[in-house]
Write a protein that holds these residues in place. Structure first.
Motif, PDB file in Angstrom:
ATOM      1  N   ASP A   1      -0.238   5.687   4.618  1.00 51.96           N
ATOM      2  CA  ASP A   1      -1.398   6.340   5.244  1.00 51.96           C
ATOM      3  C   ASP A   1      -2.658   6.250   4.389  1.00 51.96           C
ATOM      4  OD1 ASP A   1       0.320   7.220   7.366  1.00 51.96           O
ATOM      5  OD2 ASP A   1       1.019   8.836   6.053  1.00 51.96           O
ATOM      6  N   GLY A   2      -2.924   5.071   3.858  1.00 50.60           N
ATOM      7  CA  GLY A   2      -4.061   4.938   2.956  1.00 50.60           C
ATOM      8  C   GLY A   2      -5.368   4.533   3.594  1.00 50.60           C
ATOM      9  N   GLU A   3      -5.314   4.076   4.825  1.00 51.02           N
ATOM     10  CA  GLU A   3      -6.520   3.539   5.460  1.00 51.02           C
ATOM     11  C   GLU A   3      -7.660   4.552   5.469  1.00 51.02           C
ATOM     12  OE1 GLU A   3      -7.140   0.435   6.446  1.00 51.02           O
ATOM     13  OE2 GLU A   3      -5.177  -0.083   5.622  1.00 51.02           O
TER      14      GLU A   3
ATOM     15  N   ILE B   1      -3.091   0.381  -3.822  1.00 50.08           N
ATOM     16  CA  ILE B   1      -2.411  -0.889  -3.611  1.00 50.08           C
ATOM     17  C   ILE B   1      -1.717  -1.254  -4.919  1.00 50.08           C
ATOM     18  CG2 ILE B   1      -2.583  -3.322  -2.983  1.00 50.08           C
ATOM     19  CD1 ILE B   1      -5.107  -2.718  -1.451  1.00 50.08           C
TER      20      ILE B   1
ATOM     21  N   LEU C   1     -10.091   3.672  -2.669  1.00 55.67           N
ATOM     22  CA  LEU C   1      -9.085   2.683  -3.042  1.00 55.67           C
ATOM     23  C   LEU C   1      -8.898   2.604  -4.557  1.00 55.67           C
ATOM     24  CD1 LEU C   1      -7.216   0.365  -2.090  1.00 55.67           C
ATOM     25  CD2 LEU C   1      -9.213  -1.150  -2.222  1.00 55.67           C
TER      26      LEU C   1
ATOM     27  N   LYS D   1      -9.304   5.772   2.968  1.00 54.01           N
ATOM     28  CA  LYS D   1      -9.403   6.617   1.773  1.00 54.01           C
ATOM     29  C   LYS D   1      -9.937   5.789   0.602  1.00 54.01           C
ATOM     30  CE  LYS D   1      -5.411   9.321   3.284  1.00 54.01           C
ATOM     31  NZ  LYS D   1      -3.997   9.681   3.009  1.00 54.01           N
TER      32      LYS D   1
ATOM     33  N   SER E   1       0.799  -1.218   0.000  1.00 54.73           N
ATOM     34  CA  SER E   1       0.000   0.000   0.000  1.00 54.73           C
ATOM     35  C   SER E   1       0.831   1.268   0.000  1.00 54.73           C
ATOM     36  CB  SER E   1      -0.923   0.017   1.219  1.00 54.73           C
ATOM     37  OG  SER E   1      -1.873  -1.018   1.158  1.00 54.73           O
ATOM     38  N   SER E   2       0.230   2.313  -0.529  1.00 54.04           N
ATOM     39  CA  SER E   2       0.798   3.646  -0.382  1.00 54.04           C
ATOM     40  C   SER E   2       0.675   4.046   1.087  1.00 54.04           C
ATOM     41  CB  SER E   2       0.046   4.638  -1.273  1.00 54.04           C
ATOM     42  OG  SER E   2      -1.358   4.614  -0.979  1.00 54.04           O
TER      43      SER E   2
ATOM     44  N   GLU F   1      -1.688  10.466  -3.535  1.00 57.74           N
ATOM     45  CA  GLU F   1      -1.718   9.441  -2.493  1.00 57.74           C
ATOM     46  C   GLU F   1      -2.130  10.005  -1.129  1.00 57.74           C
ATOM     47  OE1 GLU F   1       2.112   7.587  -2.758  1.00 57.74           O
ATOM     48  OE2 GLU F   1       1.546   6.331  -4.459  1.00 57.74           O
ATOM     49  N   LYS F   2      -2.160  11.318  -1.004  1.00 59.19           N
ATOM     50  CA  LYS F   2      -2.670  11.919   0.231  1.00 59.19           C
ATOM     51  C   LYS F   2      -4.203  11.872   0.265  1.00 59.19           C
ATOM     52  CE  LYS F   2      -0.731  15.819  -0.930  1.00 59.19           C
ATOM     53  NZ  LYS F   2      -0.250  17.235  -0.922  1.00 59.19           N
TER      54      LYS F   2
ATOM     55  N   TYR G   1       6.967  -0.149   0.152  1.00 60.23           N
ATOM     56  CA  TYR G   1       6.802   1.106  -0.583  1.00 60.23           C
ATOM     57  C   TYR G   1       8.127   1.862  -0.694  1.00 60.23           C
ATOM     58  CZ  TYR G   1       4.688   5.424  -2.280  1.00 60.23           C
ATOM     59  OH  TYR G   1       4.347   6.525  -3.041  1.00 60.23           O
TER      60      TYR G   1
ATOM     61  N   HIS H   1      -6.029   5.689  -1.395  1.00 54.75           N
ATOM     62  CA  HIS H   1      -5.242   4.539  -0.962  1.00 54.75           C
ATOM     63  C   HIS H   1      -4.938   3.707  -2.201  1.00 54.75           C
ATOM     64  CE1 HIS H   1      -5.247   0.515   1.520  1.00 54.75           C
ATOM     65  NE2 HIS H   1      -4.059   0.790   0.996  1.00 54.75           N
TER      66      HIS H   1
END
Length: 200
Positions: A56-58, A91, A62, A60, A53-54, A85-86, A116, A89
């Motif tokens: 801090d994606g949780e 994958i 997908l 967000k 994952s990128s 990516e901010k 990553y 999320h």
């Protein structure tokens, strides 16, 4: 009624089709193979694929991306998608598609403590004069993880992808949208439904 030869008919048809085409924009959307199945790609990678994952994606929206470590267009997509990516999320699913280094580099990324970060190192070293990307010791790569790269590769093929990179995004209303390196960052932001993105 005037008779047209087959050649004349084809010429007129091409002219009419060309006139109907929209004016080219700064980038073209992903070229979608007729056999591509967006839902199957989405479901298969989430169920049976192995990715990373990128940051801090949780929580967000997908997006899923199939890529090859030896693919320059994959580098382009990641560069264009990184500012987003901010907001989303991502994958990333490494596959073995282009040459003998694809699978061991993919395995090296997946087995690292920070996939990553190693993925970004692959980008940093991609244009090294003596070797494209990160180094690896194939004797130390676990077969179990190498097999996962090949599972990713089979999924990529079975869902109808015919190129890398290839991504899919599921909209809130359940549509599966393809994307690739031909889209600019601003166009990707629009595809992902990011309304507050401003190009830096």
């Amino acid at each position: 009624m005037k008779n047209f030869s087959r050649r004349s008919f084809l010429a007129v048809s091409v002219a009419v089709a060309a006139a109907a085409l929209p004016v080219a924009s700064s980038a073209s959307p992903a070229k979608v193979p007729v056999i591509w199945d967006g839902q199957k790609m989405w479901d298969s990678f989430l169920k049976d694929g192995t990715g990373f994952s990128s940051p801090d994606g949780e929580g967000k929206p997908l997006a899923l991306v199939a890529f090859d470590t030896q693919c320059p267009d994959c580098m382009t997509l990641q560069k264009r998608i990184k500012p987003l990516e901010k907001y989303i999320h991502v994958i990333y699913y490494p596959i073995s598609y282009l040459n003998i280094h694809s699978e061991p580099q993919a395995t090296t990324i997946l087995t690292s403590l920070d996939p990553y970060k190693v993925f970004e190192q692959q980008h940093e070293h991609f244009k090294d004069p003596d070797f494209r990307g990160i180094r690896y010791d194939i004797s130390k790569l676990p077969e179990s993880v190498r097999s996962k790269v090949w599972t990713n590769t089979k999924i990529h093929r079975r869902v109808g992808c015919r190129a890398v990179p290839y991504g899919v995004f599921k909209t809130p209303d359940g549509k599966y949208l393809p994307f690739d390196e031909n889209l600019t960052t601003a166009e990707l932001a629009k595809l992902f439904g990011i309304k507050n993105y401003k190009e830096e």
